[in-house]
Design a protein around this motif. Structure first.
Motif, PDB file in Angstrom:
ATOM      1  N   ALA A  77       0.829  -1.246  -0.120  1.00  0.00           N
ATOM      2  CA  ALA A  77      -0.025   0.009   0.011  1.00  0.00           C
ATOM      3  C   ALA A  77       1.015   1.269   0.002  1.00  0.00           C
ATOM      4  N   GLU A  78       2.103   1.107   0.676  1.00  0.00           N
ATOM      5  CA  GLU A  78       2.741   2.381   0.647  1.00  0.00           C
ATOM      6  C   GLU A  78       3.592   2.528  -0.376  1.00  0.00           C
ATOM      7  N   ALA A  79       3.800   1.348  -1.228  1.00  0.00           N
ATOM      8  CA  ALA A  79       4.448   1.228  -2.588  1.00  0.00           C
ATOM      9  C   ALA A  79       3.364   1.659  -3.599  1.00  0.00           C
ATOM     10  N   ALA A  80       2.200   1.913  -3.684  1.00  0.00           N
ATOM     11  CA  ALA A  80       1.134   2.265  -4.215  1.00  0.00           C
ATOM     12  C   ALA A  80       1.107   3.976  -4.247  1.00  0.00           C
ATOM     13  N   LYS A  81       1.237   4.516  -2.848  1.00  0.00           N
ATOM     14  CA  LYS A  81       1.307   5.874  -2.789  1.00  0.00           C
ATOM     15  C   LYS A  81       2.201   6.492  -3.280  1.00  0.00           C
ATOM     16  N   CYS A  82       3.747   5.922  -3.154  1.00  0.00           N
ATOM     17  CA  CYS A  82       4.685   6.558  -3.979  1.00  0.00           C
ATOM     18  C   CYS A  82       4.456   6.351  -5.614  1.00  0.00           C
ATOM     19  N   TYR A  83       4.010   5.280  -6.049  1.00  0.00           N
ATOM     20  CA  TYR A  83       3.731   5.234  -7.649  1.00  0.00           C
ATOM     21  C   TYR A  83       2.620   5.972  -8.067  1.00  0.00           C
ATOM     22  N   LYS A  84       1.614   6.228  -7.217  1.00  0.00           N
ATOM     23  CA  LYS A  84       0.493   7.244  -7.568  1.00  0.00           C
ATOM     24  C   LYS A  84       1.095   8.412  -8.097  1.00  0.00           C
ATOM     25  N   LYS A  85       2.099   9.034  -7.796  1.00  0.00           N
ATOM     26  CA  LYS A  85       2.543  10.240  -8.163  1.00  0.00           C
ATOM     27  C   LYS A  85       3.235  10.347  -9.558  1.00  0.00           C
ATOM     28  N   ILE A  86       3.647   9.018 -10.052  1.00  0.00           N
ATOM     29  CA  ILE A  86       4.167   8.807 -11.225  1.00  0.00           C
ATOM     30  C   ILE A  86       3.714   7.971 -12.100  1.00  0.00           C
ATOM     31  N   ASN A  87       2.888   6.833 -11.930  1.00  0.00           N
ATOM     32  CA  ASN A  87       2.442   5.734 -12.659  1.00  0.00           C
ATOM     33  C   ASN A  87       1.237   5.179 -12.048  1.00  0.00           C
ATOM     34  N   THR A  88       0.184   5.397 -12.648  1.00  0.00           N
ATOM     35  CA  THR A  88      -1.218   4.988 -11.828  1.00  0.00           C
ATOM     36  C   THR A  88      -1.399   3.472 -12.340  1.00  0.00           C
ATOM     37  N   ASN A  89      -0.967   2.875 -13.282  1.00  0.00           N
ATOM     38  CA  ASN A  89      -0.978   1.462 -13.407  1.00  0.00           C
ATOM     39  C   ASN A  89       0.022   0.797 -12.308  1.00  0.00           C
ATOM     40  N   GLU A  90       1.093   1.207 -12.245  1.00  0.00           N
ATOM     41  CA  GLU A  90       1.988   0.543 -11.116  1.00  0.00           C
ATOM     42  C   GLU A  90       1.184   0.731  -9.877  1.00  0.00           C
ATOM     43  N   ALA A  91       0.741   1.902  -9.420  1.00  0.00           N
ATOM     44  CA  ALA A  91       0.214   2.137  -8.206  1.00  0.00           C
ATOM     45  C   ALA A  91      -1.152   0.872  -8.119  1.00  0.00           C
TER      46      ALA A  91
END
Length: 289
Positions: A77-91
């Protein structure tokens, strides 16, 4: 920023050393996870979101190796928060991993919450098909957990987007079902006329006067107070205008309602579709005469 990046890389290097070395009873994975958390925090301070995301995923894997599933899900879930800023699919992919773990350990409420979050990621990215799919999953999970308000919120999103994509029957079914449920709830019953209005507007988009008339009868049977509302009068007036194929009258009825109860952009968009169909019919009639 540079200092934080260097510090993050140092923590990550030490974590890799731990993972490649010996450790008793899985303790090396716990130690590595602690170092990776420090690395991820440093990367976040450096705004190196991609590195932070990758590090949290590594941390999740360490937690899985030491059988700390709850911690693994939180790391995803923390990884998703980081990816949310740069890559929606990865998040979304990271949150999906978190959901799978939460389902496995029976934390279905958390799974529902994260399904809703995935839907919101796709919504903000204008990927409406995926947003609908995940709002539906979230609604189902919330319903299973008897969190009706959250289930309704997700289903209303599905209805909103279904109507935008001209899937009117799907939207109508959701609005009518939520109206039906809300009637027996003192807190929710005040929203019934709004749900029935939305369902009615979807009926109008189908340009089937019989369908609209039947729906209005059904809504008045469902909620006897509905017949005295401005919303019911509005739908009935629009139905009769469609029957008369009178565009000018349509505009007047909409304007009058909007002056008393301002229409949001969703309703305005759908009513414009109704008006365009009405205009096309009027032109057809003119061509025939």
């Amino acid at each position: 920023m540079g200092d934080h990046l260097v510090r993050g890389e140092e923590f990550e290097k030490n974590a890799d050393k731990k993972l490649n070395g010996w450790g008793l009873f899985g303790s090396k994975y716990e130690d590595a996870a602690d170092l990776l958390e420090k690395a991820a925090n440093s990367y976040k301070l450096a705004k190196a979101w991609d590195k932070a995301g990758v590090t949290y995923v590594k941390m999740a894997n360490c937690h899985l190796k030491s059988d700390s599933k709850h911690d693994a899900a939180n790391a995803y879930a923390e990884a998703a928060k980081c990816y949310k800023k740069i890559n929606t699919n990865e998040a979304a992919s990271c949150l999906e991993q978190a959901v799978n773990i939460f389902c496995e350990i029976g934390r279905l409420g958390m799974a529902a919450r994260y399904y809703k979050e995935i839907a919101e990621y796709y919504e903000s990215d204008q990927n409406i098909d995926q947003a609908i799919a995940y709002f539906e999953k979230a609604a189902e999970f919330f319903q299973n957990e008897e969190v009706t308000t959250s289930a309704n919120q997700c289903n209303l999103k599905v209805a909103q987007y279904a109507a935008q994509m001209e899937q009117y029957d799907k939207a109508i079914q959701i609005y009518e079902e939520i109206a039906r449920q809300s009637l027996n709830n003192n807190l929710l019953k005040y929203g019934v006329k709004g749900h029935l209005l939305n369902a009615g507007i979807c009926h109008l988009c189908k340009s089937d006067v019989v369908s609209i008339s039947n729906a209005l009868e059904k809504y008045q049977d469902l909620d006897p107070t509905f017949s005295g509302t401005r919303e019911c009068k509005f739908l009935a007036d629009i139905a009769s205008v469609i029957d008369e194929e009178d565009v000018a009258k349509f505009t007047d009825v909409v304007k009058e309602f909007d002056s008393m109860t301002p229409l949001d952009s969703w309703k305005t968009t759908l009513l414009l579709r109704v008006k365009e169909k009405l205009k096309a019919k009027e032109l057809e009639e003119d061509d025939l005469t």
